[in-house]
Design an enzyme around this catalytic site. Sequence first.
Site, short mmCIF file in Angstrom:
data_model
loop_
_atom_site.label_atom_id
_atom_site.label_comp_id
_atom_site.label_asym_id
_atom_site.label_seq_id
_atom_site.Cartn_x
_atom_site.Cartn_y
_atom_site.Cartn_z
N SER A 122 0.84 -1.20 0.00
CA SER A 122 0.00 0.00 0.00
C SER A 122 0.88 1.26 0.00
CB SER A 122 -0.94 -0.04 1.21
OG SER A 122 -2.04 0.80 1.00
N ARG A 124 -11.22 6.49 9.98
CA ARG A 124 -10.75 5.12 10.03
C ARG A 124 -11.84 4.14 9.58
NH1 ARG A 124 -6.62 1.54 9.68
NH2 ARG A 124 -6.79 -0.15 11.16
N ASP A 176 -8.60 -7.30 -4.02
CA ASP A 176 -8.25 -5.93 -3.60
C ASP A 176 -8.89 -4.95 -4.58
OD1 ASP A 176 -7.07 -3.50 -2.95
OD2 ASP A 176 -5.03 -4.26 -2.93
N HIS A 190 -7.81 -5.66 0.20
CA HIS A 190 -6.54 -4.95 0.26
C HIS A 190 -5.70 -5.37 1.46
CE1 HIS A 190 -3.71 -1.73 -0.41
NE2 HIS A 190 -3.97 -1.18 0.76
#
Lengths: 381, 381
Positions: free
Chosen positions: B158, B228, B324, B357
């Site tokens: 990432s 978040r 992902d 992901h």
Amino acid sequence: MVTNKTNSNNIYNFEHTPNLIFDTSLKLENGSVLNKPTIAYQTYGELNHNKSNAILICHALTGDQYAAGTHPVTLKMGWWNDMIGRDKVFDTNSYFIICTNVLGGCMGSTGPKSINSDTNNYFGNDFPEIGIQDMVNLQKKLIDHLGIEKLLCVVGGSMGGMQVLEWATKYSERVKLAIPIATSYRHTAQNIAFHEVGRQAIKNDTNWLNGDYIKNNTSPEKGLAAARMVAHITYMSEKSLSKKFGRNKKNLNPLSKIFEGSFEVENYLQYQGSSFVSRFDANSYLHLTRSMDRFDLSEKFNGNLEKVFKSNTCKWLIISFNSDWLFPTSESKRLVNALNANACNVSFVEIESDRGHDSFLLQIPRLYNILRGFLIGAKFK
Amino acid sequence: MVTNKTNSNNIYNFEHTPNLIFDTSLKLENGSVLNKPTIAYQTYGELNHNKSNAILICHALTGDQYAAGTHPVTLKMGWWNDMIGRDKVFDTNSYFIICTNVLGGCMGSTGPKSINSDTNNYFGNDFPEIGIQDMVNLQKKLIDHLGIEKLLCVVGGSMGGMQVLEWATKYSERVKLAIPIATSYRHTAQNIAFHEVGRQAIKNDTNWLNGDYIKNNTSPEKGLAAARMVAHITYMSEKSLSKKFGRNKKNLNPLSKIFEGSFEVENYLQYQGSSFVSRFDANSYLHLTRSMDRFDLSEKFNGNLEKVFKSNTCKWLIISFNSDWLFPTSESKRLVNALNANACNVSFVEIESDRGHDSFLLQIPRLYNILRGFLIGAKFK
């Protein structure tokens, strides 16, 4: 009954917004009761003599009864304006179109910003939990009131599609054609999760005041805007966002602008959020998203969707869009499979579009052609 | 230099957290200057005599330098604890592992919650805009300081993968093996849009105070938690959310609970949000997400990615995961194509995983096997 008339440009004018206040009460699925509920609605075209040409159009989460014509608040065209009118798909030369504001909404039907007749104050935090079932039950009271024995068609996308599913299963004998578009018989965990983020944004807004903001003359506008922003991303495909904005940037001073947006997609989302708050109510957003999350057509049958459609007599057309990742084609196919498992009369189309979930609101030629053909063809069946 | 030692259970203890404060300044890509920047880092294993066994592991947006062992704040195992240690993939019998907290982070490296040596007060709103390039430039100062001429490997997922891309193109002569995982050479409009929603949630929090909350002894915890939450949805696949939670419900009083969560997935997200704020800084979140959004490896070449890799001498392994949807395989393939167009030494693997992901953080056997094999095999090349 008031029927709206088009002007010379085939655009509806809303000189009158019908609001029907029932003398009776509405018993909700959760057991509570709403006294003297109001349903706000629009109609387009004329109901024929034997009342056989009525089409009920059900709006999505942030839609309302102003499906066609100039919206009285936004002054923009209604969300299906291109679909409804003389010689259009929902041809008002032939059909009588009804579109109601859903129960729990904020454009005239009883919702959290309405006055509670029991207290003579705004509902706010007192508004009871509602379900898609309750929206449909209120609509049914209107259809009964209008003396319509059988709706020619019930159609809608997304949350509107959930209402179609409810109508055509709970009151299947009252519906000839059922057209759920870009929808699902129940939300996935991901659907719920995205909605919950939006709800948290509203509830985190210090102006929300546990739902009683109107009584206190304020509004959780920032929270509602943030909720709209996250939802809006889910309504579009990655491809359509990339096509529309890519990585295009605003012209900004390159220094010290960390806390301002610099990409056009950021401005677009902020605009989507801020323009939304002028026409929508935060508590309605909480209630309607929750009603979608809780909707589960198979719940009464312990999750067995096939049993839902036993002896169902409607003629179904189910439509999905290949780039819709919020209500993907796989969800529509579950409905098709369950209908087929009952030898029901069901057609299914997956329409190519790179514009994601919002495709049902857009001028997609194949969508228009299929709906037009299905309505015309069904006359002879 | 302090090298962490494992205990009898092969778990690292952090009795000492190295913080290297440079006497020199760091010139940032945007033109501004950071005086006496600090880099906080951890190491695992021993640097060999000719300093040829160093592996730089780059953390993702919400990670930090505590890649293995017990995290001193959360007391949980580090984010790649299963990957790093004796006889593990990154085998500390053979390799010297370095993991730094990124510039702009909040675990010791210079970031918005650090003291600005120019003002002797918290940076807060004064922290300059940083980019992935600047993170890498600070890391390079550490690598220089350690006297490492060439890193055996730079690896990360990432945002960590973006650092790998920057390292292995800007300083390709200093990197033997480059392993970017689940990443992209630039964010799409959808990536930016999701980040922007999170940033808006933070900025909408009345405790954010335009970034100067620490000086005012408060914290935009609700906003950071909401950011978040939305990010966490994008890290998981629809399938993994459905598997984990489906439509499972908490036991709640069915009446009047509209404003409380009733699905388990809602509680999970709320927990993810609230536990995050104890270990992360809101301004860091703003800066790091922005640095990801602004990263574009092809920018200097007018969007021509092929030109980025001209004469590149690294040996590349690019890894993606099929579920992902945040950094889909198509993004990794763009990198592979551009590398191949330069006859670079590139291997590519798409790994099957239904966990989205976040797969790069999970114990996926194929991921482990491929990394292990690649590192061992590369010794003989």
